[in-house]
Design a protein around this motif. Structure first.
Motif, PDB file in Angstrom:
ATOM      1  N   TYR A 248       0.661  -0.829  -0.310  1.00  0.00           N
ATOM      2  CA  TYR A 248      -0.047   0.608   0.084  1.00  0.00           C
ATOM      3  C   TYR A 248       0.855   1.261  -0.195  1.00  0.00           C
ATOM      4  O   TYR A 248       1.940   1.515   0.630  1.00  0.00           O
ATOM      5  CB  TYR A 248      -1.073   0.043   0.922  1.00  0.00           C
ATOM      6  CG  TYR A 248      -1.603   0.966   1.145  1.00  0.00           C
ATOM      7  CD1 TYR A 248      -2.632   1.881   0.777  1.00  0.00           C
ATOM      8  CD2 TYR A 248      -1.690   2.028   3.040  1.00  0.00           C
ATOM      9  CE1 TYR A 248      -3.326   2.653   0.923  1.00  0.00           C
ATOM     10  CE2 TYR A 248      -2.139   2.954   2.603  1.00  0.00           C
ATOM     11  CZ  TYR A 248      -3.195   3.374   1.974  1.00  0.00           C
ATOM     12  OH  TYR A 248      -4.469   4.725   2.688  1.00  0.00           O
TER      13      TYR A 248
ATOM     14  N   ARG B  12      -4.885   9.874  -4.097  1.00  0.00           N
ATOM     15  CA  ARG B  12      -4.160   8.239  -5.630  1.00  0.00           C
ATOM     16  C   ARG B  12      -3.393   7.356  -4.568  1.00  0.00           C
ATOM     17  O   ARG B  12      -2.826   7.460  -2.858  1.00  0.00           O
ATOM     18  CB  ARG B  12      -3.124   9.247  -5.994  1.00  0.00           C
ATOM     19  CG  ARG B  12      -2.375   8.292  -7.380  1.00  0.00           C
ATOM     20  CD  ARG B  12      -1.424   9.202  -7.744  1.00  0.00           C
ATOM     21  NE  ARG B  12      -1.317  10.172  -8.879  1.00  0.00           N
ATOM     22  CZ  ARG B  12      -1.090  11.052  -8.032  1.00  0.00           C
ATOM     23  NH1 ARG B  12       0.160  11.055  -7.592  1.00  0.00           N
ATOM     24  NH2 ARG B  12      -1.325  12.315  -8.764  1.00  0.00           N
TER      25      ARG B  12
ATOM     26  N   HIS C 123      -1.531   3.260  -5.015  1.00  0.00           N
ATOM     27  CA  HIS C 123      -0.376   2.453  -5.461  1.00  0.00           C
ATOM     28  C   HIS C 123      -1.128   1.337  -4.677  1.00  0.00           C
ATOM     29  O   HIS C 123      -0.680   1.765  -3.391  1.00  0.00           O
ATOM     30  CB  HIS C 123       0.506   3.229  -5.337  1.00  0.00           C
ATOM     31  CG  HIS C 123       0.498   4.041  -6.355  1.00  0.00           C
ATOM     32  ND1 HIS C 123      -0.491   4.195  -7.510  1.00  0.00           N
ATOM     33  CD2 HIS C 123       1.198   5.216  -6.626  1.00  0.00           C
ATOM     34  CE1 HIS C 123       0.240   5.869  -8.611  1.00  0.00           C
ATOM     35  NE2 HIS C 123       0.999   6.628  -7.376  1.00  0.00           N
TER      36      HIS C 123
ATOM     37  N   ALA D 103       1.905  -1.771  -5.121  1.00  0.00           N
ATOM     38  CA  ALA D 103       2.790  -2.300  -6.152  1.00  0.00           C
ATOM     39  C   ALA D 103       2.700  -3.582  -5.454  1.00  0.00           C
ATOM     40  O   ALA D 103       4.168  -3.980  -3.432  1.00  0.00           O
ATOM     41  CB  ALA D 103       3.533  -1.102  -5.868  1.00  0.00           C
TER      42      ALA D 103
ATOM     43  N   ARG E 275       1.696  -3.042 -11.026  1.00  0.00           N
ATOM     44  CA  ARG E 275       0.895  -1.806  -9.931  1.00  0.00           C
ATOM     45  C   ARG E 275      -0.778  -2.086  -9.615  1.00  0.00           C
ATOM     46  O   ARG E 275      -0.842  -1.056 -11.458  1.00  0.00           O
ATOM     47  CB  ARG E 275       1.668  -0.152 -10.686  1.00  0.00           C
ATOM     48  CG  ARG E 275       0.992   1.013  -9.688  1.00  0.00           C
ATOM     49  CD  ARG E 275       1.830   1.732  -9.961  1.00  0.00           C
ATOM     50  NE  ARG E 275       1.016   2.225 -11.101  1.00  0.00           N
ATOM     51  CZ  ARG E 275       1.704   4.077 -11.268  1.00  0.00           C
ATOM     52  NH1 ARG E 275       2.403   4.606 -11.069  1.00  0.00           N
ATOM     53  NH2 ARG E 275       1.022   4.224 -12.399  1.00  0.00           N
TER      54      ARG E 275
ATOM     55  N   THR F  59      -3.672   1.268  -9.579  1.00  0.00           N
ATOM     56  CA  THR F  59      -3.593   2.624  -8.954  1.00  0.00           C
ATOM     57  C   THR F  59      -5.601   2.917  -9.156  1.00  0.00           C
ATOM     58  O   THR F  59      -5.807   2.351  -9.735  1.00  0.00           O
ATOM     59  CB  THR F  59      -2.615   3.385  -9.953  1.00  0.00           C
ATOM     60  OG1 THR F  59      -1.999   2.898  -9.891  1.00  0.00           O
ATOM     61  CG2 THR F  59      -3.135   5.032  -9.634  1.00  0.00           C
ATOM     62  N   TYR F  60      -5.346   3.903  -8.112  1.00  0.00           N
ATOM     63  CA  TYR F  60      -6.765   4.242  -7.724  1.00  0.00           C
ATOM     64  C   TYR F  60      -6.574   5.775  -7.874  1.00  0.00           C
ATOM     65  O   TYR F  60      -5.237   6.131  -6.467  1.00  0.00           O
ATOM     66  CB  TYR F  60      -7.673   3.896  -6.435  1.00  0.00           C
ATOM     67  CG  TYR F  60      -8.276   2.374  -6.753  1.00  0.00           C
ATOM     68  CD1 TYR F  60      -9.143   2.026  -7.175  1.00  0.00           C
ATOM     69  CD2 TYR F  60      -7.371   1.976  -6.438  1.00  0.00           C
ATOM     70  CE1 TYR F  60     -10.008   0.821  -7.800  1.00  0.00           C
ATOM     71  CE2 TYR F  60      -7.621   0.697  -5.941  1.00  0.00           C
ATOM     72  CZ  TYR F  60      -9.281  -0.231  -6.193  1.00  0.00           C
ATOM     73  OH  TYR F  60      -9.482  -1.565  -7.076  1.00  0.00           O
ATOM     74  N   GLU F  61      -7.328   6.291  -8.881  1.00  0.00           N
ATOM     75  CA  GLU F  61      -6.245   8.109  -8.664  1.00  0.00           C
ATOM     76  C   GLU F  61      -8.028   9.264  -8.409  1.00  0.00           C
ATOM     77  O   GLU F  61      -9.022   9.231  -9.628  1.00  0.00           O
ATOM     78  CB  GLU F  61      -6.011   8.711  -9.427  1.00  0.00           C
ATOM     79  CG  GLU F  61      -5.092   9.843  -9.507  1.00  0.00           C
ATOM     80  CD  GLU F  61      -4.135  10.081 -10.594  1.00  0.00           C
ATOM     81  OE1 GLU F  61      -3.554  11.311 -11.057  1.00  0.00           O
ATOM     82  OE2 GLU F  61      -4.306   9.053 -11.499  1.00  0.00           O
TER      83      GLU F  61
ATOM     84  N   THR G 293      -6.261   2.296 -12.812  1.00  0.00           N
ATOM     85  CA  THR G 293      -5.444   1.767 -13.495  1.00  0.00           C
ATOM     86  C   THR G 293      -4.732   0.100 -13.384  1.00  0.00           C
ATOM     87  O   THR G 293      -4.249   0.287 -12.679  1.00  0.00           O
ATOM     88  CB  THR G 293      -4.120   3.084 -14.261  1.00  0.00           C
ATOM     89  OG1 THR G 293      -5.183   4.200 -14.733  1.00  0.00           O
ATOM     90  CG2 THR G 293      -2.955   2.317 -14.900  1.00  0.00           C
ATOM     91  N   ASP G 294      -4.397  -0.527 -14.353  1.00  0.00           N
ATOM     92  CA  ASP G 294      -3.551  -2.497 -13.691  1.00  0.00           C
ATOM     93  C   ASP G 294      -2.355  -2.409 -14.884  1.00  0.00           C
ATOM     94  O   ASP G 294      -3.125  -2.388 -15.953  1.00  0.00           O
ATOM     95  CB  ASP G 294      -4.468  -2.987 -13.654  1.00  0.00           C
ATOM     96  CG  ASP G 294      -4.061  -4.831 -13.716  1.00  0.00           C
ATOM     97  OD1 ASP G 294      -2.512  -4.236 -12.574  1.00  0.00           O
ATOM     98  OD2 ASP G 294      -4.623  -4.874 -12.894  1.00  0.00           O
TER      99      ASP G 294
ATOM    100  N   VAL H 166       7.122   4.487  -7.252  1.00  0.00           N
ATOM    101  CA  VAL H 166       6.489   3.853  -6.941  1.00  0.00           C
ATOM    102  C   VAL H 166       4.996   4.579  -7.869  1.00  0.00           C
ATOM    103  O   VAL H 166       3.819   4.455  -8.818  1.00  0.00           O
ATOM    104  CB  VAL H 166       5.730   3.223  -6.250  1.00  0.00           C
ATOM    105  CG1 VAL H 166       5.151   3.675  -5.219  1.00  0.00           C
ATOM    106  CG2 VAL H 166       4.331   2.671  -6.694  1.00  0.00           C
ATOM    107  N   ASP H 167       4.829   5.844  -7.712  1.00  0.00           N
ATOM    108  CA  ASP H 167       4.497   7.119  -8.756  1.00  0.00           C
ATOM    109  C   ASP H 167       4.693   8.106  -9.476  1.00  0.00           C
ATOM    110  O   ASP H 167       4.243   8.782 -10.097  1.00  0.00           O
ATOM    111  CB  ASP H 167       4.307   8.302  -7.285  1.00  0.00           C
ATOM    112  CG  ASP H 167       3.005   9.168  -7.539  1.00  0.00           C
ATOM    113  OD1 ASP H 167       1.933   8.286  -7.554  1.00  0.00           O
ATOM    114  OD2 ASP H 167       3.080  10.189  -7.079  1.00  0.00           O
TER     115      ASP H 167
END
Length: 604
Positions: A175, A188, A190, A192, A209, A211-213, A274-275, A289-290
């Protein structure tokens, strides 16, 4: 000679361990925590990931293996008998209690309004969802991670095939939130983790990764395949005049607005998913990671074929819930593990257990000193039934290590009690003390005082989080257009934890019965007190309906007070009377000649 850095942060309680904080730099050992120093891991998350590894090692009885990296092979000889895991299990059980109930506001009221009927329907649906989703087991998974590591994470999503929201527990080591200015809710998130190479399938080391944003609402997009066979998301319709998602509107400035069913006002924000997966060899050194190279990513597809590259989820919140074990400090995000304050005691306990194990070997097989053997041997192998022949003046001495072993075992018990005291776990709560030896029930209650304060503080840290989770579940049902949720609003719901200490059921019953008979508490409060006291009441509202369905005396009193027949039927839980069925009149029978007569000569 460099001076050791003095670091105070959420994981400063681990600085005493050389493997975690180097004496000169203060950084964790790179050989012990290689995952924390991966090129894609942000520098500010290094100590957090290393702390999770240390805590997991204590929980699994592998702290010696971790210490071997710096202290050598001798560190593996330490004895670890599961005390940390026992403490974690005990605290987890106390926090959860003997049961967990979902209660929606308005379901325990003695009313029959439309709003209360909808609240009861929402509660029934949430209970069904919890049963189908095995939420009790998910809570066990998450709470044990929260207690053992300091943090836990829930991830929710709408599953079209199951027609319900799905909740999963994610290891906090995966997380990586990007927090807003207030440090509470991330804009946002991630998830990963690295995927190892698979030579048989021809796969190299990779990084995945998810990602929820949160971001501004964009025009509708679709998945298309380019001439080169590459899938990508593009705007639906013409590029010059893209289409909007049905229901969205755009103002003169070009801002797109969306009316969510759970909001009173339109919103210009939505959540994107996004995956993607990268080869580790494609990552650049300055990327974390970002900030990964999106042009080298391979995107996953959803079950319906949609490419997971900025997919609009049609919700205005991030369906991720971080659960801290303790109330975070001001402007902090992370919780604190329950074992944080007693790790040094656990180290001493492991050392004492190791010494006791060595001493028990010399006690079970004592050391003998023999002199004057007739055969003149310098050493002997002691076995049962062996006879030693001594010459004149020979002697045999036994080295007795039993007193030292007894002292070591006393030290072990002292350290275990010290750890339990610092954890605020009384011996009676751990099951190591006989409750019958307590002089009174009041003395038992006083001894559980530290545990009461511990559980109250931990449940305070969780209360709002579970309220938010149940709110997310309702929003996902509405967003998924489930037939039973069309037209409903989101109701406030709470997760109520049960009792965690033995209760005197008869004492609770007497107290509740006396207060209710004196009209000092309502029936709802009385039943709730009984449920918290260990009585098998699963649903307070249902139990009230059952009681009132047989309360004919109270129904008669209600009829005398109001004269409203329909109110009495509602009180008893009966269906409304059919207005088309007129009661049949009962005519008087033939006159009885022996009946007494009134002054008017009529039969009474």
């Amino acid at each position: 000679m460099g001076l050791r850095q003095f670091i105070i942060d959420a994981w400063g309680w681990l600085n005493y361990k050389p493997v975690y904080a180097d004496p000169t730099t203060g950084d964790p050992n790179r050989r012990a925590f290689p995952g924390a120093f991966a090129t894609w891991v942000p520098e500010e998350d290094t100590r957090r990931l290393a702390a999770y590894t240390v805590l997991a090692a204590y929980d699994g009885g592998q702290a010696g293996e971790l210490a071997e990296v710096r202290d050598g092979a001798d560190a593996r000889e330490r004895r670890e008998y599961g005390d940390p895991a026992a403490f974690i299990d005990a605290i987890t059980s106390d926090v959860l209690g003997d049961e967990q109930r979902i209660v929606v506001d308005g379901t325990e009221q003695d009313d029959t309004t439309t709003e209360d009927d909808e609240a009861r329907a929402v509660q029934e649906d949430l209970l069904t969802w919890a049963e189908d989703e095995q939420f009790a087991m998910r809570m066990q998974q998450a709470e044990r991670k929260a207690v053992g590591l300091g943090d836990a994470v829930y991830r929710l999503s709408w599953e079209p095939d199951k027609r319900r929201p799905v909740v999963r527990v994610v290891d906090p080591g995966f997380y990586f939130p990007v927090l807003s200015d207030d440090g509470e809710f991330p804009v946002r998130v991630h998830f990963a983790w690295e995927l190892p190479a698979d030579p048989r399938r021809g796969l190299k080391d990779r990084l995945r990764r998810i990602t929820y944003e949160l971001g501004p609402i964009r025009p509708a997009t679709v998945t298309r395949t380019t001439d080169r066979g590459r899938a990508m998301r593009t705007f639906a319709g013409d590029q010059d005049d893209p289409l909007l998602v049905p229901g969205d509107t755009a103002d003169e400035q070009g801002t797109i607005w969306r009316q969510y069913a759970w909001n009173d006002e339109p919103s210009a924000v939505t959540c994107y998913l996004t995956d993607a997966t990268w080869l580790l060899e494609d990552l650049e050194r300055h990327s974390d990671v970002d900030n990964l190279p999106m042009n080298k990513a391979a995107y996953a597809r959803r079950g319906d074929g949609e490419l997971l590259d900025g997919l609009d989820l049609l919700i205005d919140f991030v369906p991720v819930l971080h659960l801290p074990n303790s109330v975070p400090g001001a402007e902090e995000h992370w919780g604190k593990a329950s074992l944080a304050a007693v790790l040094q005691v656990l180290d001493e306990l492991a050392a004492s257990d190791t010494d006791a194990a060595r001493a028990s070997a010399t006690t079970g097989i004592p050391i003998l000193s023999v002199s004057g053997l007739q055969d003149g041997r310098a050493s002997l192998q002691v076995e049962p039934g062996v006879v030693f022949k001594l010459a004149d003046g020979g002697r045999m001495d036994v080295v007795n290590t039993a007193p030292q072993l007894a002292q070591l075992l006393t030290t072990v018990e002292t350290l275990r009690d010290r750890a339990a005291v610092n954890l605020r776990l009384p011996a009676v709560a751990l099951g190591t003390h006989d409750p019958a030896q307590m002089p009174s029930g009041y003395a038992l209650k006083i001894s559980l005082g530290p545990l009461d304060k511990l559980v109250a503080a931990m449940r305070l840290a969780r209360r709002h989080k579970y309220q938010l989770l149940l709110r997310f579940v309702q929003r996902l049902y509405i967003a998924g257009q489930h037939p039973d949720w069309v037209g409903r609003k989101v109701h406030s719901a709470n997760l109520v934890f049960g009792a965690y200490t033995p209760t005197d059921r008869m004492g609770v019953l007497e107290e509740v019965a006396t207060a209710y008979a004196a009209r000092l508490i309502s029936l709802e409060t009385a039943l709730r007190m009984l449920a918290e006291g260990g009585w098998p009441i699963e649903d307070v509202a249902v139990e009230i309906d059952r009681i009132q369905a047989r309360a004919f005396d109270q129904a008669a009193a209600l009829a005398d007070a109001t004269g409203d027949a329909q109110a009495v039927r509602d009180y008893l839980g009966m269906k409304p009377a059919d207005p088309e069925k007129v009661p049949v009149p009962v005519l008087p029978g033939p006159a009885d000649p022996n009946a007494p007569q009134t002054d008017a000569g009529q039969q009474r």
